[in-house]
Design a protein around this motif. Sequence first.
Motif, PDB file in Angstrom:
ATOM      1  N   ARG A  45      15.522 -21.614  27.275  1.00  0.00           N
ATOM      2  CA  ARG A  45      14.679 -22.669  26.704  1.00  0.00           C
ATOM      3  C   ARG A  45      15.174 -23.052  25.305  1.00  0.00           C
ATOM      4  O   ARG A  45      15.185 -24.229  24.948  1.00  0.00           O
ATOM      5  CB  ARG A  45      13.234 -22.179  26.672  1.00  0.00           C
ATOM      6  CG  ARG A  45      12.248 -23.264  26.274  1.00  0.00           C
ATOM      7  CD  ARG A  45      10.807 -22.879  26.609  1.00  0.00           C
ATOM      8  NE  ARG A  45      10.456 -21.588  26.047  1.00  0.00           N
ATOM      9  CZ  ARG A  45      10.241 -20.484  26.782  1.00  0.00           C
ATOM     10  NH1 ARG A  45      10.365 -20.536  28.097  1.00  0.00           N
ATOM     11  NH2 ARG A  45       9.922 -19.344  26.205  1.00  0.00           N
ATOM     12  N   ARG A  46      15.572 -22.049  24.521  1.00  0.00           N
ATOM     13  CA  ARG A  46      16.092 -22.343  23.185  1.00  0.00           C
ATOM     14  C   ARG A  46      17.401 -23.126  23.251  1.00  0.00           C
ATOM     15  O   ARG A  46      17.613 -24.074  22.482  1.00  0.00           O
ATOM     16  CB  ARG A  46      16.308 -21.042  22.418  1.00  0.00           C
ATOM     17  CG  ARG A  46      15.019 -20.380  21.965  1.00  0.00           C
ATOM     18  CD  ARG A  46      15.316 -19.091  21.218  1.00  0.00           C
ATOM     19  NE  ARG A  46      14.093 -18.469  20.716  1.00  0.00           N
ATOM     20  CZ  ARG A  46      14.060 -17.317  20.062  1.00  0.00           C
ATOM     21  NH1 ARG A  46      15.223 -16.663  19.821  1.00  0.00           N
ATOM     22  NH2 ARG A  46      12.909 -16.817  19.644  1.00  0.00           N
ATOM     23  N   GLN A  90      16.618 -26.664  24.196  1.00  0.00           N
ATOM     24  CA  GLN A  90      16.027 -27.398  23.075  1.00  0.00           C
ATOM     25  C   GLN A  90      17.081 -27.729  22.027  1.00  0.00           C
ATOM     26  O   GLN A  90      17.086 -28.821  21.458  1.00  0.00           O
ATOM     27  CB  GLN A  90      14.899 -26.562  22.461  1.00  0.00           C
ATOM     28  CG  GLN A  90      14.132 -27.302  21.372  1.00  0.00           C
ATOM     29  CD  GLN A  90      12.966 -26.485  20.868  1.00  0.00           C
ATOM     30  OE1 GLN A  90      12.770 -25.351  21.312  1.00  0.00           O
ATOM     31  NE2 GLN A  90      12.194 -27.040  19.949  1.00  0.00           N
ATOM     32  N   ALA A  91      18.002 -26.780  21.771  1.00  0.00           N
ATOM     33  CA  ALA A  91      19.069 -27.039  20.801  1.00  0.00           C
ATOM     34  C   ALA A  91      19.993 -28.151  21.283  1.00  0.00           C
ATOM     35  O   ALA A  91      20.470 -28.973  20.497  1.00  0.00           O
ATOM     36  CB  ALA A  91      19.861 -25.760  20.556  1.00  0.00           C
ATOM     37  N   ARG A 126      12.987 -12.767  28.575  1.00  0.00           N
ATOM     38  CA  ARG A 126      13.960 -13.022  27.504  1.00  0.00           C
ATOM     39  C   ARG A 126      15.000 -14.048  27.918  1.00  0.00           C
ATOM     40  O   ARG A 126      15.400 -14.900  27.118  1.00  0.00           O
ATOM     41  CB  ARG A 126      14.640 -11.712  27.105  1.00  0.00           C
ATOM     42  CG  ARG A 126      13.729 -10.759  26.338  1.00  0.00           C
ATOM     43  CD  ARG A 126      14.474  -9.498  25.958  1.00  0.00           C
ATOM     44  NE  ARG A 126      13.637  -8.634  25.125  1.00  0.00           N
ATOM     45  CZ  ARG A 126      14.027  -7.449  24.681  1.00  0.00           C
ATOM     46  NH1 ARG A 126      15.247  -6.984  24.987  1.00  0.00           N
ATOM     47  NH2 ARG A 126      13.216  -6.723  23.931  1.00  0.00           N
ATOM     48  N   ARG A 134      13.441 -17.437  27.803  1.00  0.00           N
ATOM     49  CA  ARG A 134      13.270 -17.891  26.428  1.00  0.00           C
ATOM     50  C   ARG A 134      14.594 -18.317  25.826  1.00  0.00           C
ATOM     51  O   ARG A 134      14.676 -19.337  25.112  1.00  0.00           O
ATOM     52  CB  ARG A 134      12.643 -16.768  25.596  1.00  0.00           C
ATOM     53  CG  ARG A 134      12.275 -17.212  24.178  1.00  0.00           C
ATOM     54  CD  ARG A 134      11.597 -16.112  23.413  1.00  0.00           C
ATOM     55  NE  ARG A 134      12.505 -14.992  23.189  1.00  0.00           N
ATOM     56  CZ  ARG A 134      12.203 -13.949  22.406  1.00  0.00           C
ATOM     57  NH1 ARG A 134      11.016 -13.885  21.824  1.00  0.00           N
ATOM     58  NH2 ARG A 134      13.066 -12.974  22.245  1.00  0.00           N
ATOM     59  N   GLN A 135      15.674 -17.585  26.137  1.00  0.00           N
ATOM     60  CA  GLN A 135      16.990 -17.953  25.629  1.00  0.00           C
ATOM     61  C   GLN A 135      17.447 -19.280  26.217  1.00  0.00           C
ATOM     62  O   GLN A 135      17.976 -20.139  25.507  1.00  0.00           O
ATOM     63  CB  GLN A 135      17.992 -16.846  25.955  1.00  0.00           C
ATOM     64  CG  GLN A 135      19.383 -17.109  25.410  1.00  0.00           C
ATOM     65  CD  GLN A 135      20.352 -15.995  25.750  1.00  0.00           C
ATOM     66  OE1 GLN A 135      19.989 -15.078  26.474  1.00  0.00           O
ATOM     67  NE2 GLN A 135      21.558 -16.078  25.223  1.00  0.00           N
TER      68      GLN A 135
END
Length: 345
Positions: A311-312, A315-316, A305, A308-309
């Motif tokens: 990575r987000r 990306q943002a 998790r 993934r956070q």
Amino acid sequence: MELRCLLLNIVFISVVNAMLAFGFANLDEEKRCSYGRIEKLMRIRCHAMDLKEVPQSLKTSVEVLDLSYNRIRKLKSSSFQRYSDIKFLLLYDNMILSVEPGTFEPLTALQEVDLSNNGLTTIPMELFQLPKLRNLYIDSNDLRNLHHDLQLLETPIGAPLEYLNVANCELHDIPDLGILPNLWQLNASLNPLSNFNVDKLGNLCHLRVIDLTKTQMSPCSCQRVTNHLRDIGANAQFVPLCMEALDGDACPLNYNRTVDSPTFHSCLASAELAETRSFWLFAAGCFGGSFLVLLVFCYCIHRWRKKRQNRRLSQAAQNRKHFVISPRNATNHRLEDQPLHCDTA
């Protein structure tokens, strides 16, 4: 020239004698020990090699050591210090007359030892304290005075004995080792057993097979053993068959002396306690293992998790429009109270 050859021969013979005197010849014997595996266990076989002592240059990881059919007369306290991983030790058909105290203490993983067909007059008492010893072969030794040494034995013993072979040892009674809740087979054949006491069977609450062939037991003792084994559901195959039941007055039933004795019930209680302890240890192990797996699973989920956070967020950040200072802010006509102008790239 002949004198020179003679001198060389003398020197060679002297060197060989010196090697024999200092025991270097044993190195060649040790090299002849065969190495292999038996059921995934490291086995070293030094069978029938005329060894006079336990070799000290073998692999220390040995788990099955076969030293049978040699000429070992004495076991020293240092004989097995290097081989603490031994699980099965074969020493039968040697000339062992004595065992120094502490010889078997390093062998905490020992499960089976065969000391049969030697010249022992007693059983090394430290064997009975080994935590994993299940099978003990001590047959064909002169143990007629063993009962004197057993008076100093600390009971209950620590070894979880399951099989005991004391055949052909000149015994007049079966050895009194205290309560043995795990012992299921006893071989006491080829002994006089003239002083056999059936009360000692109360220590063996899980006895299933007993070999008393070719003994000098009295007919009454034979009848009592048979009755005892029938009462506990054991196998009387190897018990001298008492063809005729004796009169109760001549040979009273032994139920109150064995099955109904406090010793027998104490043996059963010890067995139940050991079984309960094993169950709870197993349950605790399963619970601990499951808890550890759960912790690892939760940690992996947390890491996933978090990745993934991250990575987000990354990306943002890459998709966000960047702001730059507007050229209009560089003019000299801008008033101090006017806000700065920003242009999007």
